[in-house]
Design an enzyme around this catalytic site. Structure first.
Site, PDB file in Angstrom:
ATOM      1  N   ASP A  70       0.906  -1.163   0.060  1.00  0.00           N
ATOM      2  CA  ASP A  70      -0.014   0.000  -0.101  1.00  0.00           C
ATOM      3  C   ASP A  70       0.997   1.330   0.091  1.00  0.00           C
ATOM      4  OD1 ASP A  70       1.080  -0.273   2.474  1.00  0.00           O
ATOM      5  OD2 ASP A  70      -0.963  -0.773   3.389  1.00  0.00           O
ATOM      6  N   ASN A 136      -7.473  -2.596  14.370  1.00  0.00           N
ATOM      7  CA  ASN A 136      -8.719  -3.012  14.211  1.00  0.00           C
ATOM      8  C   ASN A 136      -8.837  -4.220  13.189  1.00  0.00           C
ATOM      9  OD1 ASN A 136      -7.835  -2.043  11.834  1.00  0.00           O
ATOM     10  ND2 ASN A 136      -9.479  -0.390  11.873  1.00  0.00           N
ATOM     11  N   HIS A 138      -7.264  -4.585  10.359  1.00  0.00           N
ATOM     12  CA  HIS A 138      -7.012  -4.271   8.875  1.00  0.00           C
ATOM     13  C   HIS A 138      -5.682  -4.850   8.680  1.00  0.00           C
ATOM     14  CE1 HIS A 138      -4.875  -0.268  10.036  1.00  0.00           C
ATOM     15  NE2 HIS A 138      -3.885  -0.997   9.175  1.00  0.00           N
ATOM     16  N   GLU A 143      -9.585  -1.789   5.411  1.00  0.00           N
ATOM     17  CA  GLU A 143     -10.308  -1.567   6.661  1.00  0.00           C
ATOM     18  C   GLU A 143     -11.294  -2.390   6.776  1.00  0.00           C
ATOM     19  OE1 GLU A 143      -8.955   0.291   8.872  1.00  0.00           O
ATOM     20  OE2 GLU A 143      -8.402   1.981   8.096  1.00  0.00           O
TER      21      GLU A 143
HETATM   22  C1  GLP Z   1      -0.405   0.441   8.463  1.00  0.00           C
HETATM   23  C2  GLP Z   1       0.054  -0.556   7.211  1.00  0.00           C
HETATM   24  C3  GLP Z   1      -0.185  -2.035   7.425  1.00  0.00           C
HETATM   25  C4  GLP Z   1       0.188  -2.133   8.976  1.00  0.00           C
HETATM   26  C5  GLP Z   1      -0.371  -1.640  10.118  1.00  0.00           C
HETATM   27  C6  GLP Z   1       0.500  -1.840  11.450  1.00  0.00           C
HETATM   28  O1  GLP Z   1      -1.784   0.571   8.532  1.00  0.00           O
HETATM   29  N1  GLP Z   1      -0.912  -0.079   6.012  1.00  0.00           N
HETATM   30  O2  GLP Z   1       0.505  -2.769   6.581  1.00  0.00           O
HETATM   31  O3  GLP Z   1       0.230  -3.668   9.016  1.00  0.00           O
HETATM   32  O4  GLP Z   1      -0.152  -0.057   9.850  1.00  0.00           O
HETATM   33  O5  GLP Z   1       1.502  -0.945  11.683  1.00  0.00           O
HETATM   34  P1  GLP Z   1       2.606  -1.235  13.047  1.00  0.00           P
HETATM   35  O6  GLP Z   1       3.429  -2.312  12.411  1.00  0.00           O
HETATM   36  O7  GLP Z   1       3.279  -0.093  12.909  1.00  0.00           O
HETATM   37  O8  GLP Z   1       1.531  -1.659  14.149  1.00  0.00           O
END
Ligand code: GLP
Length: 237
Positions: A70, A136, A138, A143
């Site tokens: 993404d 949440n 995702h 989402e």
């Molecule tokens: C973002 C990314 C996800 C990732 C998530 C969790 O939303 N788009 O790919 O898994 O954050 O991030 P973190 O690893 O910083 O908790």
């Protein structure tokens, strides 16, 4: 401690984070050695210790392609929190791939860019997909409520996701409101998936994955329908 919980998913609970990330690195290394060529990559704090291990390894990706999950819409590629900048800094500068693909968050027509990216993902089978998970539930930026049939698309980020990611920006106002993300169907086409869920904030999402039924209201639960997923976590569920 290292127990294997018995579910259809292969879940490895490793409380010691150094050991957990050593194991994650071994899984990536085995995939490279088994001939995986196309790697789906993820961003987020969860990935930092893994990318650190990869940077300091002898792994060679120069015959491989990377495809990121993404990218924020409207953030300059030179902004340090753009996912292209994150990937360059954390991995690509030291471990270049033959080709690295990310959605272009600065595209004039983001919908056309999403369609281009989905086409790319249809041409190129992902051998391996690395995944983190949002608080949440995702995955990528899919989402809660996203269709399991979704391909790459534009998403409006939820308030909770923007708040969670605000820690990386000077203020909440500067967190983008939209992103381009691989869809759930795009992610599920990967042959092998490694999900890393670390820290108490991920408990709800992990519990849903391990205990709840598969539901679009918690996107990560779709992984129960995938034949080849390893989950690494430090949480005892
Ligand atoms: C973002 C990314 C996800 C990732 C998530 C969790 O939303 N788009 O790919 O898994 O954050 O991030 P973190 O690893 O910083 O908790």
């Amino acid at each position: 401690m290292n127990n294997n919980i018995k579910t259809a998913l292969e879940v490895e609970t490793i409380e010691n984070l150094e050991a957990l990330y050593d194991r994650a690195f071994m899984i990536v290394k085995e995939a490279v050695e088994a001939g995986s060529k196309n790697f789906g990559l993820a961003t987020g704090g969860t990935m930092l210790p893994l990318y650190d291990r990869i940077r300091n390894s002898k792994l060679d990706f120069t015959k491989c392609q990377s495809v990121n999950l993404d990218e924020y819409v409207g953030l300059s590629k030179t902004h340090p929190e753009s996912y292209i900048a994150f990937m360059k800094q954390q991995l690509f500068h030291e471990k270049p791939f033959k080709k690295s693909n990310l959605p272009d968050g600065e595209a004039i027509d983001p919908s056309a860019e999403a369609a281009r990216y989905e086409e790319l993902l249809k041409q190129l089978t992902l051998d391996f997909q690395l995944l983190g998970v949002g608080e949440n539930g995702h995955i990528g930026f899919n989402e809660p409520g996203t269709s399991f049939d979704s391909g790459t698309h534009i998403v409006k980020l939820s308030d909770s996701t923007r708040l969670a990611n605000a820690r990386f920006f000077p203020s909440l106002d500067e967190v983008p409101t939209e992103a381009i993300t691989m869809g759930i169907a795009s992610i599920m086409r990967a042959k092998q998936i490694l999900l890393i869920a670390v820290g108490e904030k991920k408990r709800m999402a992990l519990e849903a994955l391990l205990k709840d039924e598969v539901t679009e209201s918690i996107p990560v639960t779709i992984l129960k329908n995938h034949p080849n997923v390893i989950v690494l976590t430090d949480l005892a569920i």
